[in-house]
Design a protein around this motif. Structure first.
Motif, PDB file in Angstrom:
ATOM      1  N   MET A  48      15.556  12.936 -35.620  1.00 22.86           N
ATOM      2  CA  MET A  48      15.983  12.087 -34.225  1.00 22.86           C
ATOM      3  C   MET A  48      15.464  10.638 -34.453  1.00 22.86           C
ATOM      4  SD  MET A  48      15.384  12.607 -30.232  1.00 22.86           S
ATOM      5  CE  MET A  48      13.713  11.549 -30.641  1.00 22.86           C
ATOM      6  N   ILE A  49      14.230  10.471 -34.831  1.00 21.26           N
ATOM      7  CA  ILE A  49      13.737   9.268 -35.234  1.00 21.26           C
ATOM      8  C   ILE A  49      14.012   8.636 -36.193  1.00 21.26           C
ATOM      9  CG2 ILE A  49      11.458   8.138 -35.719  1.00 21.26           C
ATOM     10  CD1 ILE A  49      10.091  10.166 -34.160  1.00 21.26           C
ATOM     11  N   LEU A  61      17.469   7.311 -34.878  1.00 14.81           N
ATOM     12  CA  LEU A  61      17.377   5.903 -34.253  1.00 14.81           C
ATOM     13  C   LEU A  61      16.714   4.843 -34.902  1.00 14.81           C
ATOM     14  CD1 LEU A  61      15.816   7.655 -30.843  1.00 14.81           C
ATOM     15  CD2 LEU A  61      18.174   7.240 -31.149  1.00 14.81           C
ATOM     16  N   TYR A  89      12.439  16.380 -34.388  1.00 17.81           N
ATOM     17  CA  TYR A  89      11.968  14.949 -33.754  1.00 17.81           C
ATOM     18  C   TYR A  89      12.330  13.975 -34.853  1.00 17.81           C
ATOM     19  CZ  TYR A  89      10.455  17.427 -29.626  1.00 17.81           C
ATOM     20  OH  TYR A  89      10.348  18.236 -28.518  1.00 17.81           O
ATOM     21  N   ILE A  90      11.705  14.508 -36.037  1.00 21.88           N
ATOM     22  CA  ILE A  90      11.644  13.513 -37.118  1.00 21.88           C
ATOM     23  C   ILE A  90      12.831  13.005 -37.596  1.00 21.88           C
ATOM     24  CG2 ILE A  90      11.242  13.240 -39.650  1.00 21.88           C
ATOM     25  CD1 ILE A  90       8.704  15.259 -39.348  1.00 21.88           C
TER      26      ILE A  90
END
Lengths: 318, 287, 391
Positions: B273-274, B277, B270-271
């Motif tokens: 991905m963030i 983005l 998730y990190i």
């Protein structure tokens, strides 16, 4: 007039009259009072989501983060065996939540569309993992709230939160206040600009409005309302668990909102009641209740173009 | 970490990433061409795994039934598209989300009714059950190497179809401008049916290939769904090349994170991905 | 106008009538109401179904002990979701007025149930959830458990490892209550005897990305590996371990759930795995053989530990009712009767500790030809220390 549609006025009138009277019919049976209380609390959560998704145009799959935080912040901030003042702590928690939403919003609102959905999901999942793994905050077993808060204002207290009927009325009040708050915001200049930025972002920006700021404030408002709902949810049975902030929780709220009629706000109430009602009905009917639930959802999507509220409006608006 | 271990983990990561690509490819293809966010994609993966388990359990033969299961999935995809998805093309994205969520409920329930809730396993087919000796202690399973090869082959096939065939051209055209393609006399309805069915089949095939390496349990669809979305978003929604790169990155990163920072390893993707983005808000290979 | 009335009325009416009709049932006659809160959908469904099947079999077999009372089951699907736990428990307690509430499988749900039910006018019997808190800090007179505490199956394995001469052990499990508590229990006895845990890995729950860890284990080369995994995770871990060639080279030990209900799916990969559990299918206890055949006759397949635990919950209820000659109106009497029971379980006889957890044998099992074969009794009449319980 903040309730412009005839359907809305009719529905809400019937709803509040019935809701006010229900405890009179259910007094002995505190399970049912509890059940309808939970439905009301969920309705607040779903209305706040409907505001963000349907009116501001921010589709978030991380809304349950604030719902869970509402409860967790209460457990973290309050002493274990002392009854604190409900209003004071509700204020603290909503304030803290607003700050957290402000920080998160400032980061995530740089994205949009599917990317916004994923980043909000990611943040709520990470918070879920954090609480799930943490030993100080109860981990996957969750935590109990042993003492319910007391509700005095200037020494006068009307509500005893240990009484399920009183708690029910507190939840009903929350529904009323949330509904009014959202409707008033939407009617205001602020609200109109926010909706304009959903319908036509380029033109709104061209008119000189800082869309980012408007969206951020809306995000904070929506998240804070969700936190209040989460606080009530945790207080109802005195229990918090990391599962309250998972993407599945956010997803279920989204389903209720879409079923009810995206963006109508009062539709969120309809959607919540319908979803919970259907699940209760199917669960007691068959062990394969999920099949019927899925089938019902699919049928409703295919047949009701604008959700249940939309269908009602088709029948009632001339 | 010794060089040997590093090398093994790298292979582990790439192999996992290739499987992730196979799962994610269908999702990104369908979204890219049709704009449909199919949340029931994980359910298709589950259907593939359960089908092959079922056939192997009653006949003992993997290869024949692997292909049969894939064909069944293709048919299922056509059926779903014709009966349900087709009605939603003019509706907004959220209605599609709601429909596919309803489908998840239905599929999970059917799985429970048809095949029961016990956890199952599929034995690795005889021919592929050996292992290649690696270190004094360990050896690398042949099946994992085979699975990786299959994923690469399918990736190559996809690339070939999309860039070198007429169907691929229609897919790419339909992605950028649907009305124009229609105006040019192409039957967009059939195109969409084919694309959706291929997407479903890709998901099922990944379930089939993964079956001997996984356990077949209720809810297995949902557990890959989120990782799938993360991969697709990192790569750029709709880009198959992006999904490939994204999948390999996620595969390698999660594998190394699992050994280096085990308790945080679920957060790591998730990190990542963030971070991606924030730098490229539309993913690495956005369209 | 009439259309909307029907629409709105329908939902409300169905909700209320569904509730009212079940309450009406409750008033007629004097049945024993048993609320069952187990997962019947999702990943734990198999455990929920097994528990319920065992429970019902026990009550069917012991029907004469009920002194003429009929049994009414109210089954609610928890979906293993803690957010629904207090509400469902409230339904069983307040709406259905259940005399006994059996459940759950999942520890988070257990916490929610305990919050609702502790100290209330019903008896809660846990047929699976092993969380330490239930018979620890949150123990309560009206909460019993017929399964295990997370500590019990793993604690004796430390001694087993020492006896086999293992000095360095690699411990791995999921990072949640059951996983941590299992590894801690193993560590407690293992290190007390001079053993060393070379690596303790806690994976995020419920990740099954074991490949990298199995490679790490191969590289680390410990004397043995101790783990807790269950269900699908157990299947995958054992298969991955075998596929990497570690089976036979580095002994694999675990808390018994590693090989419960998973042997068929694991196949040859499970051969030689040693586990500790309060049960084994082939346990040479007459009651076990009887039970297994009865279960197979009733349901068409053989039972596992989850069914045994449900069965014993049923036995506890039946024996209590029998001793009170059918009168369960005095909950205090029910509690004190149940506390003193000796349960003739397929796992061997057991009694309840002060904290209402089973005092039971832990068997050392080894998988041979697809069956858990009992090698020895790893610990006899092991009582969970119930740290924090004030009973």
């Amino acid at each position: 007039m903040i309730f412009e549609k005839r359907t809305e006025r009719i529905f809400l009138a019937i709803f509040f009259v019935v809701a006010l009277c229900i405890p009179l019919f259910l007094e002995e049976n505190s399970f049912f009072v509890g059940k309808v209380t939970t439905i009301l609390i969920l309705a607040v959560f779903v209305m706040s989501l409907d505001f963000l998704v349907g009116r501001v145009g921010l589709v978030t799959l991380g809304h349950a983060l604030f719902y869970g935080l509402g409860g967790y912040l209460f457990v973290i901030l309050t002493p274990e065996y002392e009854a604190v003042n409900f209003w004071v702590y509700a204020f603290y928690i909503m304030g803290l939540n607003a700050l957290i939403a402000l920080v998160i919003g400032a980061v995530v609102l740089r994205t949009s569309g599917i990317y916004f959905i994923m980043i909000t999901l990611a943040i709520s999942q990470m918070a879920y993992y954090y609480f799930f793994d943490s030993l100080e905050f109860g981990g996957n077993d969750g935590l109990f709230i042993f003492m319910k808060p007391e509700t005095s204002i200037f020494g006068l207290s009307f509500l005893n939160l240990d009484n399920p009927t009183h708690f029910y009325y507190l939840a009903l009040l929350a529904v009323l206040v949330t509904l009014l708050a959202i409707k008033i915001i939407l009617r205001s200049r602020f609200g109109r600009i926010v909706e304009a930025s959903r319908l036509n972002p380029e033109r709104t920006a061209a008119l000189g409005y800082n869309i980012f700021a408007f969206r951020l404030i809306s995000y904070v408002i929506g998240s804070t309302l969700a936190a209040y709902a989460g606080l009530l949810f945790a207080l109802q049975y005195g229990y918090v668990n990391p599962q309250f902030m998972t993407w599945e929780m956010s997803g279920t709220a989204l389903v209720m909102s879409i079923l009810g009629g995206m963006g109508t706000i009062y539709g969120a109430i309809i959607g919540t009641i319908t979803y919970e009602g259907l699940q209760y009905f199917f669960e007691h009917m068959s062990k394969d209740w999920m099949l019927f639930m899925g089938g019902a959802i699919i049928l409703m999507v295919l047949l009701l173009r604008k959700g249940l509220a939309g269908y009602l409006e088709k029948l009632l608006e001339k | 970490m010794s060089t040997e271990l590093f090398f093994v983990q790298l292979i582990n990561g790439l192999q996992y990433g290739l499987l992730l690509f196979l799962i994610a490819s269908g999702l990104t293809l369908v979204f890219g061409v049709m704009g449909i966010l199919n949340l029931a994609h994980g359910s298709m993966y589950m259907v593939g795994a359960y089908l092959v388990w079922y056939f192997v359990a009653i006949t003992g033969s993997f290869s024949v039934f692997a292909i049969l299961s894939a064909v069944i999935a293709l048919g299922l995809g056509i059926l779903i598209e014709r009966v349900l998805i087709q009605r939603l093309y003019n509706r907004n994205h959220l209605d599609q989300v709601l429909l596919t969520i309803g489908m998840i409920f239905v599929f999970n329930s059917l799985q429970s009714i048809l095949w029961g809730n016990d956890p199952y396993g599929v034995a690795v087919p005889e021919a592929l059950s050996g292992s290649v000796p690696f270190t004094d202690n360990s050896s690398y399973p042949v099946y994992r190497i085979f699975a990786a090869m299959v994923c690469i082959a399918i990736a190559a096939a996809l690339y070939f179809v999309v860039s070198k065939t007429r169907l691929g051209m229609l897919i790419r055209a339909g992605e950028s401008n649907r009305e124009m393609v229609e105006a040019l006399g192409v039957n967009i309805k059939s195109l969409y049916t084919i694309v959706f069915a291929i997407g479903v089949m890709l998901a099922a095939v990944s379930g089939i290939i993964a079956a001997p390496m996984r356990s077949i349990v209720p809810g297995m669809g949902e557990s890959v769904l989120i990782t799938c979305f993360v991969v697709v978003v990192i790569g750029g929604m709709g880009s198959i090349k992006g999904a490939f790169v994204g999948a390999l990155l996620v595969g390698v990163i999660s594998t190394f994170a699992a050994v280096l920072i085990p308790t945080m390893s679920n957060m790591i993707i998730y990190i990542f991905m963030i971070l991606v983005l924030l730098v490229k808000p539309q993913g690495l290979f956005a369209k | 106008m009439s259309k909307i009335k029907t629409l709105a009325g329908a939902v409300l009416a169905t909700t209320l009538t569904a509730g009212l009709s079940t309450s009406a049932l409750a008033a007629a006659g004097d049945p024993v109401k048993i609320g069952v809160m187990l997962p019947f959908s999702g990943i734990y469904a198999q455990l929920g179904e097994a528990g319920r099947d065992g429970l019902k079999l026990a009550l069917k077999e012991h029907a004469e002990k009920l002194h003429g009372s009929k049994v009414e089951f109210i089954e609610l699907d928890t979906e293993a979701k803690p957010s629904r736990a207090p509400e469902l428990a409230s339904s069983l307690l307040n709406q259905h007025e259940a005399d006994f509430v059996i459940g759950p499988v999942h520890s988070g749900v257990a916490m929610g149930m305990i919050k609702m039910l502790r100290g209330k006018d019903t008896i809660m019997i846990i047929p699976n959830a092993g969380s330490a808190a239930a018979t620890g800090p949150l123990c309560s007179p009206n909460v019993f458990r017929t399964s295990f505490s997370s500590w019990q199956p793993s604690y004796p394995m430390g001694k087993v490892a020492l006896e086999k001469g293992y000095k360095k052990v690699y411990a791995i499990s999921w990072n949640y209550g059951m996983g941590r508590e299992s590894l801690d229990a193993f560590e407690e006895s293992f290190t007390a005897g001079g053993g060393e845990i070379v690596e303790k890995v806690l994976l995020p729950f419920p990740s099954t990305n074991f490949q990298s860890h199995v490679s790490d284990i191969a590289d680390e080369n410990p004397d043995a590996v101790f783990t807790f995994f269950a269900g699908g995770g157990a299947i995958k871990f054992v298969k991955d371990y075998d596929a990497m060639g570690l089976r036979g080279k580095i002994p694999l030990m675990g808390s018994g759930f590693l090989t419960e209900g998973t042997l068929q799916a694991q196949g040859d990969a499970a051969e030689g795995v040693m586990t500790g559990l309060h049960y084994a299918e082939q346990l040479d206890v007459p009651k076990n053989r009887e039970f297994r055949e009865a279960f197979n006759t009733e349901y068409g397949h053989y039972p596992d530990i989850y069914a045994v635990q449900g069965y014993d919950a049923g036995q506890a209820i039946a024996n209590t009712i029998d001793q009170l000659e059918g009168d369960i109106s005095d909950k205090q009497a029910v509690i004190s009767t149940m506390e003193k029971l000796t349960i003739d379980s397929p796992r061997g006889e057991f009694t309840f500790s002060k904290a209402h957890n089973p005092i039971q044998n832990i068997y050392l099992r080894e998988v041979k030809d697809g069956v858990n074969v009992v090698q020895s009794v790893a610990a006899e009449a092991l009582e969970d220390p119930a740290r924090g319980c004030k009973l």
